[in-house]
Motif scaffolding. Structure first.
Motif, PDB file in Angstrom:
ATOM      1  N   LEU A  19       0.833  -1.202   0.000  1.00  0.00           N
ATOM      2  CA  LEU A  19       0.000   0.000   0.000  1.00  0.00           C
ATOM      3  C   LEU A  19       0.870   1.256   0.000  1.00  0.00           C
ATOM      4  O   LEU A  19       0.636   2.182  -0.777  1.00  0.00           O
ATOM      5  N   VAL A  20       1.876   1.288   0.855  1.00  0.00           N
ATOM      6  CA  VAL A  20       2.757   2.458   0.937  1.00  0.00           C
ATOM      7  C   VAL A  20       3.509   2.653  -0.380  1.00  0.00           C
ATOM      8  O   VAL A  20       3.630   3.769  -0.875  1.00  0.00           O
ATOM      9  N   GLY A  22       2.596   1.660  -3.417  1.00  0.00           N
ATOM     10  CA  GLY A  22       1.644   2.107  -4.431  1.00  0.00           C
ATOM     11  C   GLY A  22       1.262   3.561  -4.239  1.00  0.00           C
ATOM     12  O   GLY A  22       1.181   4.327  -5.206  1.00  0.00           O
ATOM     13  N   LEU A  23       1.052   3.951  -2.991  1.00  0.00           N
ATOM     14  CA  LEU A  23       0.721   5.335  -2.692  1.00  0.00           C
ATOM     15  C   LEU A  23       1.879   6.260  -3.043  1.00  0.00           C
ATOM     16  O   LEU A  23       1.677   7.337  -3.607  1.00  0.00           O
ATOM     17  N   ASP A  26       1.863   6.770  -6.766  1.00  0.00           N
ATOM     18  CA  ASP A  26       0.766   7.659  -7.168  1.00  0.00           C
ATOM     19  C   ASP A  26       1.082   9.118  -6.850  1.00  0.00           C
ATOM     20  O   ASP A  26       0.833  10.001  -7.665  1.00  0.00           O
ATOM     21  N   VAL A  27       1.635   9.355  -5.678  1.00  0.00           N
ATOM     22  CA  VAL A  27       1.998  10.719  -5.297  1.00  0.00           C
ATOM     23  C   VAL A  27       3.105  11.245  -6.208  1.00  0.00           C
ATOM     24  O   VAL A  27       3.066  12.394  -6.651  1.00  0.00           O
TER      25      VAL A  27
END
Length: 82
Positions: A19-20, A22-23, A26-27
Motif C-alpha cells: 500500500l505504501v 503504491g501510494l 501515485d503521489v
C-alpha cells in the motif's frame, strides 16, 4: 488448519508495505504532473526557479512528516529487525 499468527502478521505487514509503495508511486506521478504544468505555465526562467524552490521546500517538509509518522505511528506495524 489454522494459520500461524506470525503468518498473519507477515501478510498484514506485506500488504501495508505494498500500500505504501503504491501510494508513493501515485503521489510521485501526481507531482510530476504538477511540475510539468508549473514549467509549461512559467513565463520566464525566474518563475521556474521560484517554482523549483517552492517544490523542493514542500517536498522536504512532506518527507520529514512521513518519516516522523513511519518512525512513531507505524513503528509497531513493522516486523522486528532480524
Amino acid at each position: 488448519m489454522e494459520s500461524d499468527p506470525t503468518d498473519k502478521f507477515d501478510a498484514r505487514n506485506r500488504a501495508f508495505r505494498t500500500l505504501v509503495q503504491g501510494l508513493a508511486f501515485d503521489v510521485a506521478a501526481a507531482l510530476c504532473l504538477v511540475l510539468f504544468t508549473t514549467f509549461s505555465d512559467a513565463s520566464g526562467w525566474g518563475d521556474i526557479q521560484w517554482a523549483i524552490l517552492g517544490f523542493t521546500l514542500a517536498k522536504t517538509f512532506m518527507v520529514s512528516g512521513l518519516s516522523y509518522l513511519m518512525r512513531t505511528v507505524f513503528a509497531s506495524q513493522m516486523p522486528p529487525s532480524e
